[in-house]
Design a protein around this motif. Sequence first.
Motif, mmCIF file in Angstrom:
data_model
loop_
_atom_site.group_PDB
_atom_site.id
_atom_site.type_symbol
_atom_site.label_atom_id
_atom_site.label_comp_id
_atom_site.label_asym_id
_atom_site.label_seq_id
_atom_site.Cartn_x
_atom_site.Cartn_y
_atom_site.Cartn_z
ATOM 1 N N ALA A 127 0.634 -1.269 -0.172
ATOM 2 C CA ALA A 127 0.084 -0.084 -0.068
ATOM 3 C C ALA A 127 0.892 1.109 0.001
ATOM 4 N N GLY A 128 2.081 1.094 0.119
ATOM 5 C CA GLY A 128 2.968 2.234 0.372
ATOM 6 C C GLY A 128 2.769 3.037 -1.300
ATOM 7 N N GLY A 129 2.899 4.402 -0.990
ATOM 8 C CA GLY A 129 2.643 5.319 -2.013
ATOM 9 C C GLY A 129 1.286 5.415 -2.623
ATOM 10 N N PHE A 130 0.200 4.583 -2.131
ATOM 11 C CA PHE A 130 -1.118 4.961 -2.481
ATOM 12 C C PHE A 130 -1.990 5.465 -1.375
ATOM 13 N N ALA A 131 -2.870 6.500 -1.864
ATOM 14 C CA ALA A 131 -3.886 7.014 -0.889
ATOM 15 C C ALA A 131 -4.973 6.043 -0.657
ATOM 16 N N VAL A 132 -4.684 5.051 0.245
ATOM 17 C CA VAL A 132 -5.789 3.892 0.306
ATOM 18 C C VAL A 132 -5.909 3.634 1.703
ATOM 19 N N ASP A 133 -7.061 3.126 2.133
ATOM 20 C CA ASP A 133 -7.287 2.724 3.438
ATOM 21 C C ASP A 133 -7.715 1.294 3.451
ATOM 22 N N ILE A 134 -7.302 0.238 4.214
ATOM 23 C CA ILE A 134 -7.395 -1.191 4.176
ATOM 24 C C ILE A 134 -8.354 -1.617 5.331
ATOM 25 N N ARG A 135 -9.626 -1.916 5.447
ATOM 26 C CA ARG A 135 -10.207 -2.210 6.460
ATOM 27 C C ARG A 135 -10.914 -3.494 6.431
#
Length: 364
Positions: A127-135
Amino acid sequence: MGHRTPLYQAHLAAGAKMVDFGGWDMPIHYGSQLDEHHQVRQYAGMFDVSHMTVVDITGQGARDYLRHLLANDVDKIEPGHALYTGMLNERGGVIDDLIVYKNSSDFRLVVNCATREKDLDWMESQAGGFAVDIRERPDLAMIAIQGPQARPILEKILCGEGGNAIARLPVFGFENVGRWLIARTGYTGEDGAEIILPDEQAEEFWQRLLDAGVKPTGLGARDTLRLEAGLNLYGNDMDEDVTPWEANMGWTVDLNDQTRQFVGRELLEEQKARGHAQLLGLVLEGKGVLRAHQGVHVPGGSVGPDGEITSGTFSPTLGHSVALARLPAGTTGTVEVEIRNKRLPARVVRAPFVRNGKTVYKPL
């Protein structure tokens, strides 16, 4: 004691034999695996699949992140559609196979329970470098209803918006109805739906299905149904050392966009160019049962086995044994399978073996 789904008590009440499955207490059958298999092929059965791991992917970078993470391309589907794909390592091996549900700006993944921790760790590591939320969503249950009468029954008991959604959904389509996600997907080779819903509503919905004549179905029948449908099981037919090309998952790899550098792409392109083993179907029309890890000999092959069965079972629908086997590219005709120190002939076929209750395999 393993993890328990919200339907654990309902399983006990239905007479289920419970077993450990990926750290969860799950029903293997409710008295007769054979009856449950035929129930799904001929009418409708339901499965508790709440042990599967649901993960929501949100944020401005969700699309770009998934185009990097997955071998299939989420851009090829419109919102309201689902996509089957592999999540690969740098060697092109399958970390897990999963389904992606695409909304207008966010996504939902459903991954296998036995691979939950490594899947979540891998997703975070990429997920590094991406504006992302993993839930992760442990608050959600999941019930699959499968069989020729599955959708008509669901239309009646869901009524209103839910019933309308069931009636109009295309294959691999889904709709969000309140807090429920209703998808026309499954793992049996029959029509039907998979419904993701809040934990606290699962038991009441299960009871409504029971009252409508849908029978509970355990893991045993789930396995014979999926194998008849030619569908892979993670850990048997593919794993971290097997690429999609070698697991009959080539259709889940999208190489069209040359600028999309997803994890494992380079190795997949190399392997495609040089050739690779194939996952093919086998049919044993005589006596005997095909099982995982049995050796397969190809005419004119080496002294030892040339391939191996990855999944095998007696097919209740066909009345004889079928299997998936990893074999040298281009294998056709008849091969020999090692069963109890004997070599028995088996026909090489193109899976699936059964779809919508009918025999569909073709000899190769």
